[in-house]
Design a protein around this motif. Structure first.
Motif, PDB file in Angstrom:
ATOM      1  N   TYR A   1       8.424   1.216   2.771  1.00 29.41           N
ATOM      2  CA  TYR A   1       7.857   2.492   2.790  1.00 29.41           C
ATOM      3  C   TYR A   1       8.857   3.563   2.922  1.00 29.41           C
ATOM      4  CZ  TYR A   1       5.086   6.444   4.996  1.00 29.41           C
ATOM      5  OH  TYR A   1       4.801   7.641   5.189  1.00 29.41           O
ATOM      6  N   CYS A   2       8.567   4.850   2.305  1.00 30.81           N
ATOM      7  CA  CYS A   2       9.366   6.022   2.387  1.00 30.81           C
ATOM      8  C   CYS A   2       8.597   7.206   2.566  1.00 30.81           C
ATOM      9  CB  CYS A   2      10.453   6.099   1.449  1.00 30.81           C
ATOM     10  SG  CYS A   2      11.547   7.530   1.652  1.00 30.81           S
ATOM     11  N   GLY A   3       8.495   7.885   3.748  1.00 34.22           N
ATOM     12  CA  GLY A   3       7.552   9.027   3.768  1.00 34.22           C
ATOM     13  C   GLY A   3       7.434   9.470   5.396  1.00 34.22           C
ATOM     14  N   PRO A   4       6.411  10.182   5.799  1.00 38.16           N
ATOM     15  CA  PRO A   4       6.158  10.582   6.982  1.00 38.16           C
ATOM     16  C   PRO A   4       5.749   9.387   7.838  1.00 38.16           C
ATOM     17  CG  PRO A   4       4.809  12.054   5.521  1.00 38.16           C
ATOM     18  CD  PRO A   4       5.189  10.783   4.699  1.00 38.16           C
ATOM     19  N   SER A   5       6.217   9.721   9.114  1.00 37.42           N
ATOM     20  CA  SER A   5       6.034   8.459  10.201  1.00 37.42           C
ATOM     21  C   SER A   5       4.979   8.158  10.477  1.00 37.42           C
ATOM     22  CB  SER A   5       6.953   8.963  11.535  1.00 37.42           C
ATOM     23  OG  SER A   5       6.203  10.090  12.093  1.00 37.42           O
ATOM     24  N   ARG A   6       3.764   9.160  10.478  1.00 35.68           N
ATOM     25  CA  ARG A   6       2.404   8.913  10.751  1.00 35.68           C
ATOM     26  C   ARG A   6       1.786   7.754   9.748  1.00 35.68           C
ATOM     27  NH1 ARG A   6       2.283  14.282   9.723  1.00 35.68           N
ATOM     28  NH2 ARG A   6       1.324  13.893   7.712  1.00 35.68           N
ATOM     29  N   LEU A   7       1.953   7.800   8.584  1.00 38.27           N
ATOM     30  CA  LEU A   7       1.665   6.745   7.833  1.00 38.27           C
ATOM     31  C   LEU A   7       2.618   5.517   7.980  1.00 38.27           C
ATOM     32  CD1 LEU A   7      -0.272   5.812   5.588  1.00 38.27           C
ATOM     33  CD2 LEU A   7       1.361   6.481   3.766  1.00 38.27           C
ATOM     34  N   ALA A   8       3.747   5.387   8.422  1.00 38.20           N
ATOM     35  CA  ALA A   8       4.478   4.279   8.792  1.00 38.20           C
ATOM     36  C   ALA A   8       3.635   3.343   9.945  1.00 38.20           C
ATOM     37  CB  ALA A   8       5.793   4.607   9.200  1.00 38.20           C
ATOM     38  N   LYS A   9       3.051   4.131  10.819  1.00 36.08           N
ATOM     39  CA  LYS A   9       2.145   3.564  12.020  1.00 36.08           C
ATOM     40  C   LYS A   9       0.975   2.982  11.441  1.00 36.08           C
ATOM     41  CE  LYS A   9       4.282   6.742  15.528  1.00 36.08           C
ATOM     42  NZ  LYS A   9       3.710   8.165  16.137  1.00 36.08           N
ATOM     43  N   VAL A  10       0.462   3.552  10.372  1.00 35.41           N
ATOM     44  CA  VAL A  10      -0.797   2.828   9.776  1.00 35.41           C
ATOM     45  C   VAL A  10      -0.500   1.848   9.155  1.00 35.41           C
ATOM     46  CG1 VAL A  10      -2.731   3.405   8.031  1.00 35.41           C
ATOM     47  CG2 VAL A  10      -2.138   5.291   9.862  1.00 35.41           C
ATOM     48  N   LEU A  11       0.534   1.784   8.322  1.00 35.51           N
ATOM     49  CA  LEU A  11       0.942   0.689   7.452  1.00 35.51           C
ATOM     50  C   LEU A  11       1.476  -0.566   8.453  1.00 35.51           C
ATOM     51  CD1 LEU A  11       3.340   2.014   4.584  1.00 35.51           C
ATOM     52  CD2 LEU A  11       1.388   0.668   4.367  1.00 35.51           C
ATOM     53  N   LYS A  12       2.047  -0.266   9.374  1.00 29.50           N
ATOM     54  CA  LYS A  12       2.368  -1.314  10.373  1.00 29.50           C
ATOM     55  C   LYS A  12       1.196  -2.216  10.859  1.00 29.50           C
ATOM     56  CE  LYS A  12       4.285  -2.092  15.180  1.00 29.50           C
ATOM     57  NZ  LYS A  12       2.812  -2.598  15.414  1.00 29.50           N
ATOM     58  N   VAL A  13       0.173  -1.406  11.418  1.00 29.04           N
ATOM     59  CA  VAL A  13      -0.900  -1.876  11.788  1.00 29.04           C
ATOM     60  C   VAL A  13      -1.617  -2.718  10.689  1.00 29.04           C
ATOM     61  CG1 VAL A  13      -3.477  -1.424  12.745  1.00 29.04           C
ATOM     62  CG2 VAL A  13      -1.283  -0.108  13.601  1.00 29.04           C
ATOM     63  N   ASP A  14      -1.977  -2.283   9.657  1.00 26.13           N
ATOM     64  CA  ASP A  14      -2.542  -2.781   8.383  1.00 26.13           C
ATOM     65  C   ASP A  14      -1.881  -3.980   8.039  1.00 26.13           C
ATOM     66  OD1 ASP A  14      -4.367  -0.720   8.769  1.00 26.13           O
ATOM     67  OD2 ASP A  14      -3.475   0.426   6.905  1.00 26.13           O
ATOM     68  N   CYS A  15      -0.598  -4.167   8.052  1.00 30.15           N
ATOM     69  CA  CYS A  15       0.118  -5.298   7.600  1.00 30.15           C
ATOM     70  C   CYS A  15       0.045  -6.093   8.564  1.00 30.15           C
ATOM     71  CB  CYS A  15       1.844  -5.050   7.574  1.00 30.15           C
ATOM     72  SG  CYS A  15       2.281  -4.061   6.039  1.00 30.15           S
ATOM     73  N   ASN A  16       0.055  -6.017   9.976  1.00 31.77           N
ATOM     74  CA  ASN A  16      -0.223  -7.151  10.952  1.00 31.77           C
ATOM     75  C   ASN A  16      -1.580  -7.694  11.015  1.00 31.77           C
ATOM     76  OD1 ASN A  16       2.348  -6.826  12.013  1.00 31.77           O
ATOM     77  ND2 ASN A  16       1.685  -5.261  13.439  1.00 31.77           N
ATOM     78  N   ASN A  17      -2.588  -6.864  10.587  1.00 31.75           N
ATOM     79  CA  ASN A  17      -4.031  -7.318  10.358  1.00 31.75           C
ATOM     80  C   ASN A  17      -4.067  -8.054   9.285  1.00 31.75           C
ATOM     81  OD1 ASN A  17      -5.049  -5.490  12.280  1.00 31.75           O
ATOM     82  ND2 ASN A  17      -5.386  -4.076  11.087  1.00 31.75           N
ATOM     83  N   ALA A  18      -3.165  -7.942   8.205  1.00 32.61           N
ATOM     84  CA  ALA A  18      -3.352  -8.944   6.793  1.00 32.61           C
ATOM     85  C   ALA A  18      -2.720 -10.068   7.131  1.00 32.61           C
ATOM     86  CB  ALA A  18      -2.665  -8.071   5.796  1.00 32.61           C
ATOM     87  N   ASN A  19      -1.871 -10.024   8.051  1.00 33.54           N
ATOM     88  CA  ASN A  19      -0.865 -11.360   8.099  1.00 33.54           C
ATOM     89  C   ASN A  19      -1.676 -12.446   8.686  1.00 33.54           C
ATOM     90  OD1 ASN A  19       2.072 -12.339   8.609  1.00 33.54           O
ATOM     91  ND2 ASN A  19       1.184 -12.829  10.636  1.00 33.54           N
ATOM     92  N   SER A  20      -1.362 -13.526   7.995  1.00 33.42           N
ATOM     93  CA  SER A  20      -1.943 -14.850   8.395  1.00 33.42           C
ATOM     94  C   SER A  20      -0.666 -16.138   8.560  1.00 33.42           C
ATOM     95  CB  SER A  20      -2.972 -15.152   7.080  1.00 33.42           C
ATOM     96  OG  SER A  20      -3.479 -16.631   7.414  1.00 33.42           O
ATOM     97  N   GLU A  21      -0.724 -16.567   9.653  1.00 32.76           N
ATOM     98  CA  GLU A  21       0.313 -17.482   9.806  1.00 32.76           C
ATOM     99  C   GLU A  21       0.307 -18.622   8.922  1.00 32.76           C
ATOM    100  OE1 GLU A  21       2.381 -19.929  13.463  1.00 32.76           O
ATOM    101  OE2 GLU A  21       0.733 -18.778  13.741  1.00 32.76           O
ATOM    102  N   GLY A  22       1.423 -18.888   8.202  1.00 26.44           N
ATOM    103  CA  GLY A  22       1.377 -20.315   7.283  1.00 26.44           C
ATOM    104  C   GLY A  22       0.918 -19.938   5.915  1.00 26.44           C
ATOM    105  N   PHE A  23       0.396 -18.854   5.592  1.00 21.31           N
ATOM    106  CA  PHE A  23       0.006 -18.324   4.273  1.00 21.31           C
ATOM    107  C   PHE A  23       0.716 -17.108   3.638  1.00 21.31           C
ATOM    108  CE2 PHE A  23      -2.854 -16.131   1.331  1.00 21.31           C
ATOM    109  CZ  PHE A  23      -2.612 -17.005   0.217  1.00 21.31           C
ATOM    110  N   LEU A  24       0.380 -16.034   4.385  1.00 26.01           N
ATOM    111  CA  LEU A  24       1.227 -14.564   3.901  1.00 26.01           C
ATOM    112  C   LEU A  24       2.067 -14.423   5.082  1.00 26.01           C
ATOM    113  CD1 LEU A  24      -1.868 -12.625   2.746  1.00 26.01           C
ATOM    114  CD2 LEU A  24      -0.041 -13.831   1.367  1.00 26.01           C
ATOM    115  N   ASP A  25       3.282 -13.806   4.475  1.00 22.13           N
ATOM    116  CA  ASP A  25       4.380 -13.121   5.240  1.00 22.13           C
ATOM    117  C   ASP A  25       4.480 -11.736   5.369  1.00 22.13           C
ATOM    118  OD1 ASP A  25       6.217 -12.560   6.958  1.00 22.13           O
ATOM    119  OD2 ASP A  25       8.047 -13.442   5.826  1.00 22.13           O
ATOM    120  N   PHE A  26       3.526 -10.834   6.150  1.00 20.91           N
ATOM    121  CA  PHE A  26       3.550  -9.727   5.712  1.00 20.91           C
ATOM    122  C   PHE A  26       4.524  -8.927   6.588  1.00 20.91           C
ATOM    123  CE2 PHE A  26       0.828  -7.257   2.896  1.00 20.91           C
ATOM    124  CZ  PHE A  26       0.079  -8.307   2.585  1.00 20.91           C
ATOM    125  N   LEU A  27       5.338  -9.713   7.351  1.00 24.27           N
ATOM    126  CA  LEU A  27       6.279  -9.257   8.543  1.00 24.27           C
ATOM    127  C   LEU A  27       7.508  -8.475   8.000  1.00 24.27           C
ATOM    128  CD1 LEU A  27       6.302 -12.376  10.912  1.00 24.27           C
ATOM    129  CD2 LEU A  27       4.906 -10.440  10.890  1.00 24.27           C
TER     130      LEU A  27
END
Length: 523
Positions: A489-515
């Protein structure tokens, strides 16, 4: 930004860092405190009371921080170390964050050290050791200490986010007072305030001589600056200047000694504007291009003056070479997390406005990789570009259109363009008319259609996850296998925080690595 490491799901690393950081300071403070308290040769000084032991312990912590404070801003050193195995243990991309933590620590121990010494000076006069006014204003410790306090006030206040945004030059110049600060730090103890009891024989200094260790951070930084100065003076020639819409200019230049990787950045200096100001810009060209380019948005004094000296008063989207070319000094390149993009199976790139600049270089480099059949793990690229106004799309329109039309594998590179501003009724009518009659998008001229509004990354990531699970996105990937996905990501910090939360929500151990979330620049 902090979120890309210390607020991720790497809790063990986060915990280990704070245990080490707080523990090392606590240990040094305790050592300095106890050493002063239990040393019989310093009993006269210890008679002052608790404050002298507090000042000795805090002083040792300040020496420790003083040795570290310059290392995170040794950009060449950081760029080299991040390519070694040490990057698995220490994320060097968080160097500026760590620099701030050291600064906060120095502020805390400075307050303890200073207030303790003010008490020491008064008590020293009461016990007949030394006059308080003499220690304050004539002893080397008092003189250097007060100079450092003044410099800290200037540096810490000008480093505040609001001041940096409104007047970067103020922050830049006051931060260079660090040279005087470090000289004072190295010579702070030359006055021999800590000396043995006269009753035990000839007095001699018995400080910690911590400057012998602290000075090594300054020595490393000195050679870093010498290297940067030498490198920046290598011949650089402007070859083209392009005036883009929405107050963006592109500078193309040739510098034979400049070798870089996609996604890296440089520091630019224009002596005609200021010999001292260096400003960071992301490289927008690819290593295979015959030139180096940067895109610069006019949003401040320096960028406006730069546009003026480059003669950017011509119609937009026209290239030219000004008659009176200003001299450029280029320092870099410096590394970013984007260098490991090709190590992912799926890469998601998210840019906001001018935040597309690092991805221009990355997308071109990926295209060159495929064109020249260079091996990589990368199988899919999802590119999101979020803009406020229509004119911004013209910055890289030709590049995106070329990449979309010439990709060697269908579906390998997908564009998702989002327009967030409110459109006038006449503009909407033109879009509707042209959208019906054309196969390409009326705004971007791409095959990919423009979306209106802000993207919902939570839904986007979950749909991607479902598609991979069903085997529709990456054929051949089984449900029980892990798919490595990098989000950049490159842009304002506000969206960086949103992306972080959304990535963690989508993360699934053993299948997807959104880390593998990375903030590779900050708009």
């Amino acid at each position: 930004m902090v979120e890309s490491f210390f607020e991720r799901k790497f809790a063990p690393k986060r915990l280990l860092f704070w245990i080490f950081w707080l523990g090392s300071h606590a240990g040094l403070f305790a050592y300095g405190f106890i050493k002063q308290r239990d040393d019989p040769e310093l009993s006269n000084l210890t008679a002052i009371g608790l404050s002298v032991m507090m000042s000795r312990g805090a002083g040792l912590c300040l020496a420790y921080d003083g040795a570290l404070i310059l290392l995170p801003v040794c950009r060449n050193l950081i760029s080299y170390l991040r390519l070694t195995f040490l990057n698995k243990l220490i994320l060097f991309d968080e160097n500026i964050w760590f620099h701030r933590q050291v600064a906060y620590s120095m502020l805390l121990w400075t307050l303890i050290h200073t207030f303790s010494h003010y008490i020491n000076f008064i008590r020293a006069e009461e016990l007949g050791i030394e006059k308080a006014w003499f220690i304050h204003y004539f002893a080397p410790g008092g003189q250097t200490g007060h100079i450092m306090l003044l410099i800290m006030v200037l540096m810490y206040t000008s480093a505040h986010h609001s001041i940096r945004q409104q007047s970067f030059e103020t922050f830049w110049y006051t931060h260079h007072l660090a040279f005087i600060f470090m000289m004072c730090l190295y010579t702070h103890a030359v006055g021999c305030f800590v000396r043995t009891n006269i009753q035990l024989g000839p007095q001699h200094c018995k400080g910690y001589f911590s400057w012998e260790y602290t000075i090594w951070g300054g020595i490393i930084y000195f050679f870093e600056r010498v290297l940067r100065e030498f490198r920046s003076r290598q011949p650089t020639q402007i070859t083209k200047v392009i005036n883009h819409p929405s107050n963006a200019i592109e500078i193309q230049f040739a510098k034979p000694s400049f070798k870089y990787k996609a996604g890296q950045y440089l520091f630019l200096n224009v002596p005609k504007i200021s010999k001292l100001q260096w400003h960071p810009f992301t490289i927008t060209s690819a290593p295979d291009d015959p030139f180096v380019s940067v895109h610069i948005r006019q949003i401040g004094d320096f960028t406006n003056e730069l546009a003026e000296v480059l003669g950017c008063n011509i119609p937009t989207n026209k290239s030219h070479v000004p008659k009176d070319l200003p001299k450029l000094r280029i320092d870099g390149p410096f590394g970013t997390p984007a260098e490991d993009i090709l190590n992912n199976e799926i890469t998601i790139l998210v840019g906001c406005g001018i935040g597309i600049t690092p991805f221009a270089s990355i997308l071109k480099n990926i295209w060159y990789q495929h064109k020249n059949s260079r091996p990589s793990k990368l199988r899919r690229v999802e590119f999101f570009w979020i803009c406020r106004d229509i004119g911004s799309f013209e910055w890289f329109q030709s590049l995106l259109k070329t990449l979309e039309a010439t990709q060697l594998e269908e579906g390998f590179l997908k564009f998702h363009i989002y327009l967030t501003s409110n459109l006038r009724e006449s503009t909407i009518q033109n879009i509707v008319i042209n959208d019906v009659s054309n196969n390409s998008d009326p705004l971007t001229d791409l095959d990919s259609r423009t979306h209106y509004g802000r993207p919902n990354f939570n839904d986007i990531f979950l749909r991607l996850k479902k598609s991979i699970k069903n085997g529709k996105y990456l054929p051949g990937i089984e449900k029980n296998l892990s798919t490595n996905i990098g989000v950049y990501y490159c842009g304002p910090s506000r969206l960086a925080k949103v992306l972080k939360v959304d990535c963690n929500n989508a993360n699934s151990e053993g299948f997807l690595d959104f880390l593998n979330q990375q903030l590779i620049c900050n708009e």
